[in-house]
Design a protein around this motif. Structure first.
Motif, PDB file in Angstrom:
ATOM      1  N   VAL A  31      -9.069 -14.647 -10.153  1.00  0.00           N
ATOM      2  CA  VAL A  31      -9.464 -13.413  -9.473  1.00  0.00           C
ATOM      3  C   VAL A  31     -10.280 -13.758  -8.222  1.00  0.00           C
ATOM      4  O   VAL A  31     -10.084 -13.151  -7.165  1.00  0.00           O
ATOM      5  N   LEU A  34      -7.933 -14.649  -5.557  1.00  0.00           N
ATOM      6  CA  LEU A  34      -7.284 -13.457  -5.007  1.00  0.00           C
ATOM      7  C   LEU A  34      -8.190 -12.746  -4.014  1.00  0.00           C
ATOM      8  O   LEU A  34      -7.739 -12.327  -2.942  1.00  0.00           O
ATOM      9  N   GLU A  37      -8.274 -14.869  -0.845  1.00  0.00           N
ATOM     10  CA  GLU A  37      -7.001 -14.765  -0.122  1.00  0.00           C
ATOM     11  C   GLU A  37      -6.854 -13.394   0.540  1.00  0.00           C
ATOM     12  O   GLU A  37      -6.377 -13.285   1.669  1.00  0.00           O
ATOM     13  N   LEU A  38      -7.291 -12.354  -0.149  1.00  0.00           N
ATOM     14  CA  LEU A  38      -7.229 -11.007   0.417  1.00  0.00           C
ATOM     15  C   LEU A  38      -8.117 -10.896   1.647  1.00  0.00           C
ATOM     16  O   LEU A  38      -7.702 -10.372   2.684  1.00  0.00           O
ATOM     17  N   ILE A  67      -1.585  -8.363  -2.928  1.00  0.00           N
ATOM     18  CA  ILE A  67      -2.776  -8.898  -3.599  1.00  0.00           C
ATOM     19  C   ILE A  67      -3.569  -7.762  -4.234  1.00  0.00           C
ATOM     20  O   ILE A  67      -4.015  -7.881  -5.385  1.00  0.00           O
ATOM     21  N   GLY A  70      -1.931  -6.754  -7.353  1.00  0.00           N
ATOM     22  CA  GLY A  70      -2.195  -7.729  -8.412  1.00  0.00           C
ATOM     23  C   GLY A  70      -3.576  -7.554  -9.017  1.00  0.00           C
ATOM     24  O   GLY A  70      -3.745  -7.618 -10.248  1.00  0.00           O
ATOM     25  N   LEU A  71      -4.568  -7.327  -8.169  1.00  0.00           N
ATOM     26  CA  LEU A  71      -5.922  -7.087  -8.668  1.00  0.00           C
ATOM     27  C   LEU A  71      -5.973  -5.815  -9.511  1.00  0.00           C
ATOM     28  O   LEU A  71      -6.578  -5.792 -10.590  1.00  0.00           O
TER      29      LEU A  71
END
Length: 131
Positions: A31, A34, A37-38, A67, A70-71
């Motif tokens: 997480v 993520l 990356e976001l 993303i 996905g979160l």
């Protein structure tokens, strides 16, 4: 070695480093990756918007929304209850802001989405199990 080949080589090294980090990560760290990356993708989207590079804007928008999705899908409403619901609302609002098309206000909206996500990222980092 040309400048372009140096950039490509550096990009490959970064990609390998990220892949290695993800492969060795526990769910908490995934997480965190993520969120990182976001944030990076939203920064690139903002830079592309300032340059007027529509192709890159669309590319980074799609990646950002993926993303965020996905979160959002990783939320456990049974365990986290109200917190999961609050995060769902924030992710949904961030996605709405990222999808706006009006060029001038688009940058401001994406910046506000980035700030919303950054606040959650800071909180996530603060509760790190390895801190």
């Amino acid at each position: 070695m040309t400048f372009q080949s140096r950039i490509q080589r550096a990009s490959r090294y970064q990609s390998i480093a990220k892949e290695s980090r993800v492969a060795a990560a526990n769910p908490y760290e995934l997480v965190a990756v993520l969120f990182e990356e976001l944030r990076e993708t939203l920064n690139l989207m903002i830079e592309s918007a300032r340059r007027g590079d529509d192709a890159r804007i669309f590319q980074y928008r799609a990646k950002s929304l993926s993303i965020l999705n996905g979160l959002d899908e990783s939320l456990d409403f049974e365990v986290a209850g109200d917190l999961a619901q609050t995060l769902h609302i924030i992710y949904t609002e961030a996605a709405k802001r990222i999808q706006m098309d009006a060029r001038e206000s688009s940058i401001e909206r994406v910046e506000s989405a980035r700030e919303m996500i950054h606040e959650i990222e800071k909180a996530w980092t603060a509760i790190a199990p390895f801190n």
